[in-house]
Design a protein around this motif. Structure first.
Motif, PDB file in Angstrom:
ATOM      1  N   SER A 137      -8.034  12.474  -9.682  1.00 25.50           N
ATOM      2  CA  SER A 137      -6.588  11.913  -9.692  1.00 25.50           C
ATOM      3  C   SER A 137      -6.304  11.581  -8.095  1.00 25.50           C
ATOM      4  N   PHE A 138      -6.640  12.170  -7.161  1.00 29.92           N
ATOM      5  CA  PHE A 138      -6.349  11.977  -5.819  1.00 29.92           C
ATOM      6  C   PHE A 138      -7.351  10.755  -5.431  1.00 29.92           C
ATOM      7  N   LYS A 139      -8.542  10.849  -5.908  1.00 30.93           N
ATOM      8  CA  LYS A 139      -9.491   9.695  -5.229  1.00 30.93           C
ATOM      9  C   LYS A 139      -9.332   8.400  -6.143  1.00 30.93           C
ATOM     10  N   MET A 140      -8.747   8.573  -7.237  1.00 35.73           N
ATOM     11  CA  MET A 140      -8.403   7.369  -7.997  1.00 35.73           C
ATOM     12  C   MET A 140      -7.213   6.710  -7.363  1.00 35.73           C
ATOM     13  N   ALA A 141      -6.122   7.372  -7.017  1.00 39.42           N
ATOM     14  CA  ALA A 141      -5.061   7.118  -6.277  1.00 39.42           C
ATOM     15  C   ALA A 141      -5.129   6.458  -4.824  1.00 39.42           C
ATOM     16  N   PHE A 142      -6.115   7.398  -4.206  1.00 36.23           N
ATOM     17  CA  PHE A 142      -6.458   7.152  -2.674  1.00 36.23           C
ATOM     18  C   PHE A 142      -7.851   7.034  -2.442  1.00 36.23           C
ATOM     19  N   PRO A 143      -8.622   5.943  -2.559  1.00 41.19           N
ATOM     20  CA  PRO A 143     -10.199   6.018  -2.732  1.00 41.19           C
ATOM     21  C   PRO A 143     -10.808   5.767  -1.390  1.00 41.19           C
ATOM     22  N   GLU A 144      -9.972   5.566  -0.477  1.00 41.96           N
ATOM     23  CA  GLU A 144     -10.797   5.364   0.888  1.00 41.96           C
ATOM     24  C   GLU A 144     -10.023   5.819   1.949  1.00 41.96           C
ATOM     25  N   MET A 145     -10.768   6.281   2.886  1.00 39.34           N
ATOM     26  CA  MET A 145      -9.996   6.688   4.357  1.00 39.34           C
ATOM     27  C   MET A 145      -9.715   5.560   5.175  1.00 39.34           C
ATOM     28  N   GLN A 146      -8.659   5.362   5.934  1.00 43.81           N
ATOM     29  CA  GLN A 146      -8.543   4.299   6.662  1.00 43.81           C
ATOM     30  C   GLN A 146      -8.422   4.830   8.437  1.00 43.81           C
ATOM     31  N   GLY A 147      -8.950   3.725   9.352  1.00 43.76           N
ATOM     32  CA  GLY A 147      -8.757   4.144  10.750  1.00 43.76           C
ATOM     33  C   GLY A 147     -10.357   3.981  11.413  1.00 43.76           C
ATOM     34  N   GLU A 148     -10.057   4.048  12.749  1.00 40.91           N
ATOM     35  CA  GLU A 148     -11.328   3.988  13.514  1.00 40.91           C
ATOM     36  C   GLU A 148     -12.347   5.216  13.411  1.00 40.91           C
ATOM     37  N   VAL A 149     -13.654   5.051  13.615  1.00 41.77           N
ATOM     38  CA  VAL A 149     -14.407   5.938  13.337  1.00 41.77           C
ATOM     39  C   VAL A 149     -15.419   5.771  14.581  1.00 41.77           C
ATOM     40  N   LEU A 150     -15.655   7.012  15.295  1.00 39.80           N
ATOM     41  CA  LEU A 150     -16.713   7.048  16.219  1.00 39.80           C
ATOM     42  C   LEU A 150     -18.275   6.688  15.697  1.00 39.80           C
ATOM     43  N   VAL A 164      -6.468   9.699   7.516  1.00 34.14           N
ATOM     44  CA  VAL A 164      -5.457   8.774   6.818  1.00 34.14           C
ATOM     45  C   VAL A 164      -6.237   8.455   5.356  1.00 34.14           C
ATOM     46  N   VAL A 165      -5.275   8.424   4.342  1.00 32.91           N
ATOM     47  CA  VAL A 165      -6.078   8.179   3.237  1.00 32.91           C
ATOM     48  C   VAL A 165      -4.955   6.650   2.684  1.00 32.91           C
ATOM     49  N   ILE A 166      -5.500   5.848   1.903  1.00 31.58           N
ATOM     50  CA  ILE A 166      -4.763   4.460   1.592  1.00 31.58           C
ATOM     51  C   ILE A 166      -5.301   4.179   0.232  1.00 31.58           C
ATOM     52  N   GLY A 167      -4.067   3.735  -0.368  1.00 32.60           N
ATOM     53  CA  GLY A 167      -4.157   3.263  -1.889  1.00 32.60           C
ATOM     54  C   GLY A 167      -3.569   1.831  -2.206  1.00 32.60           C
ATOM     55  N   SER A 168      -4.524   0.753  -2.211  1.00 34.50           N
ATOM     56  CA  SER A 168      -3.625  -0.524  -2.355  1.00 34.50           C
ATOM     57  C   SER A 168      -2.868  -0.570  -3.761  1.00 34.50           C
ATOM     58  N   LYS A 169      -1.992  -1.425  -3.721  1.00 35.16           N
ATOM     59  CA  LYS A 169      -1.196  -1.693  -5.138  1.00 35.16           C
ATOM     60  C   LYS A 169      -0.676  -2.824  -5.414  1.00 35.16           C
ATOM     61  N   PRO A 170      -1.134  -3.426  -6.452  1.00 36.29           N
ATOM     62  CA  PRO A 170      -0.423  -4.623  -6.762  1.00 36.29           C
ATOM     63  C   PRO A 170       0.886  -4.832  -6.970  1.00 36.29           C
ATOM     64  N   ILE A 188       0.670  -1.318   0.099  1.00 35.86           N
ATOM     65  CA  ILE A 188       0.106   0.028  -0.013  1.00 35.86           C
ATOM     66  C   ILE A 188       0.979   1.228   0.111  1.00 35.86           C
ATOM     67  N   LEU A 189       0.239   2.253  -0.607  1.00 33.46           N
ATOM     68  CA  LEU A 189       0.776   3.630  -0.257  1.00 33.46           C
ATOM     69  C   LEU A 189      -0.225   4.390   0.475  1.00 33.46           C
ATOM     70  N   SER A 190       0.039   5.140   1.412  1.00 35.97           N
ATOM     71  CA  SER A 190      -0.802   5.957   2.148  1.00 35.97           C
ATOM     72  C   SER A 190      -0.202   7.076   2.759  1.00 35.97           C
ATOM     73  N   GLY A 191      -0.932   7.987   3.669  1.00 39.37           N
ATOM     74  CA  GLY A 191      -0.477   9.330   4.075  1.00 39.37           C
ATOM     75  C   GLY A 191      -1.581  10.049   5.080  1.00 39.37           C
ATOM     76  N   GLY A 192      -1.026  10.966   5.560  1.00 38.23           N
ATOM     77  CA  GLY A 192      -2.025  11.855   6.365  1.00 38.23           C
ATOM     78  C   GLY A 192      -1.542  11.728   7.906  1.00 38.23           C
ATOM     79  N   VAL A 193      -2.430  11.942   8.951  1.00 39.78           N
ATOM     80  CA  VAL A 193      -2.029  11.839  10.231  1.00 39.78           C
ATOM     81  C   VAL A 193      -2.463  10.624  10.852  1.00 39.78           C
ATOM     82  N   TRP A 194      -1.859   9.799  11.465  1.00 37.05           N
ATOM     83  CA  TRP A 194      -2.356   8.629  12.055  1.00 37.05           C
ATOM     84  C   TRP A 194      -2.300   8.725  13.554  1.00 37.05           C
TER      85      TRP A 194
END
Length: 226
Positions: free
Chosen positions: A143-156, A181-187, A108-114
Motif C-alpha cells: 500500500s505504501f509503494k502504491m501511494a508513493f512509488p518513487e523516491m525524489q531528490g539528488e543521487v551521487l 523523500v518519497v513522492i506520489g503524484s495525484k490527479p 503531489i503528496l510527499s514526505g520524508g527528510v529533504w
C-alpha cells in the motif's frame, strides 16, 4: 476549493507580476484562508495516527507564496503553487513529515527528510546501511509503494567515502541519496472529491513507518526524544 486554488494559480502562472497579484489580492486572501482551514483539518486527522503532530499550527506549516529571488536568475516574484509541510516544528523542521503541494498539473503528496545538513545525511545513510532489511520492507510494503512509488531528490554518482568498500551491498543507490523523500503524484480529481482531506490523511498514514524510521535518526542527531 482546491479547484478554485488551481484556477487562481493558472492565472498567476500566466501573469506572475505584482500588478496582477495586487489586482487579485482579495481572491488570494480568500483562498489562502480556506487553505489554512483545510491544513488545520488535515493536521487533526494526521494527529489521530501520529501523536507528535498534535497541536501544530497551520500557520507554521504553510509556505509563503512570495519567492526569494535574491540569488535566483528567475525573478518572477510569486510561487505558482500552494504548499504545506506538516511536521513537529513546522515547515522549517529537519524532521521527516508530510508535504502537500497544489500546483496546476503537478499536485503531489510527499514526505520524508529533504535536503538534510551533511552530518544528519551521513547518519541517515548509516541507519539505512545498518537496517537495510527493515528499510526495504517499509519501501516495498504494497500500500505504501502504491501511494508513493518513487523516491525524489539528488543521487551521487558514486558511493560515499564511508561506504566505498561495500561493493556487495545490495542497494547501493539508497546510500547515494542526498535526500530521503518519497513522492506520489495525484490527479486534480483526487482533490475534487468531497472528502479529499480524509483521503489525503489516509495516504499519509501509509507513510508513518517511513517517517518513524527516519525520525529515529533525526532524534539522535538533534539529541532529543519525544
Amino acid at each position: 476549493m482546491v479547484k478554485e486554488i488551481i484556477y487562481y494559480l493558472e492565472g498567476l502562472q500566466k501573469n506572475n507580476n505584482r500588478p496582477w497579484f495586487q489586482e487579485h489580492k482579495d481572491e488570494y486572501d480568500k483562498l489562502r484562508a480556506q487553505f489554512e482551514k483545510d491544513i488545520y483539518e488535515l493536521i487533526q486527522r494526521i494527529s489521530l495516527f501520529d501523536p507528535e503532530i498534535v497541536g501544530i499550527e497551520p500557520k507554521d506549516c504553510i509556505y509563503r507564496i512570495y519567492r526569494d529571488i535574491r540569488f535566483s536568475p528567475d525573478k518572477t516574484p510569486y510561487k505558482n503553487y500552494f504548499s504545506a509541510y506538516i511536521a513537529l516544528g513546522g515547515r522549517k523542521s529537519e524532521r521527516a513529515g508530510y508535504y502537500i503541494h497544489l500546483q496546476p498539473e503537478n499536485c503531489i503528496l510527499s514526505g520524508g527528510v529533504w535536503c538534510p545538513p551533511t552530518p544528519l545525511l551521513k547518519m541517515l545513510r548509516q541507519a539505512v546501511f545498518d537496517h537495510i532489511e527493515e528499510f526495504i520492507e517499509i519501501l516495498e510494503e504494497p500500500s505504501f509503494k502504491m501511494a508513493f512509488p518513487e523516491m525524489q531528490g539528488e543521487v551521487l554518482q558514486r558511493l560515499p567515502q564511508a561506504f566505498i568498500h561495500e561493493k556487495n551491498f545490495p542497494h547501493p543507490d539508497l546510500l547515494k541519496r542526498k535526500d530521503y523523500v518519497v513522492i506520489g503524484s495525484k490527479p486534480l480529481s483526487f482533490f475534487e472529491q468531497p472528502d479529499w482531506i480524509k483521503a489525503t490523511a489516509t495516504e499519509f498514514e501509509k507513510m508513518l513507518p517511513f517517517n518513524r524510521f527516519l525520525n529515529y535518526t533525526v532524534d539522535e542527531y538533534l539529541g532529543k526524544t519525544y
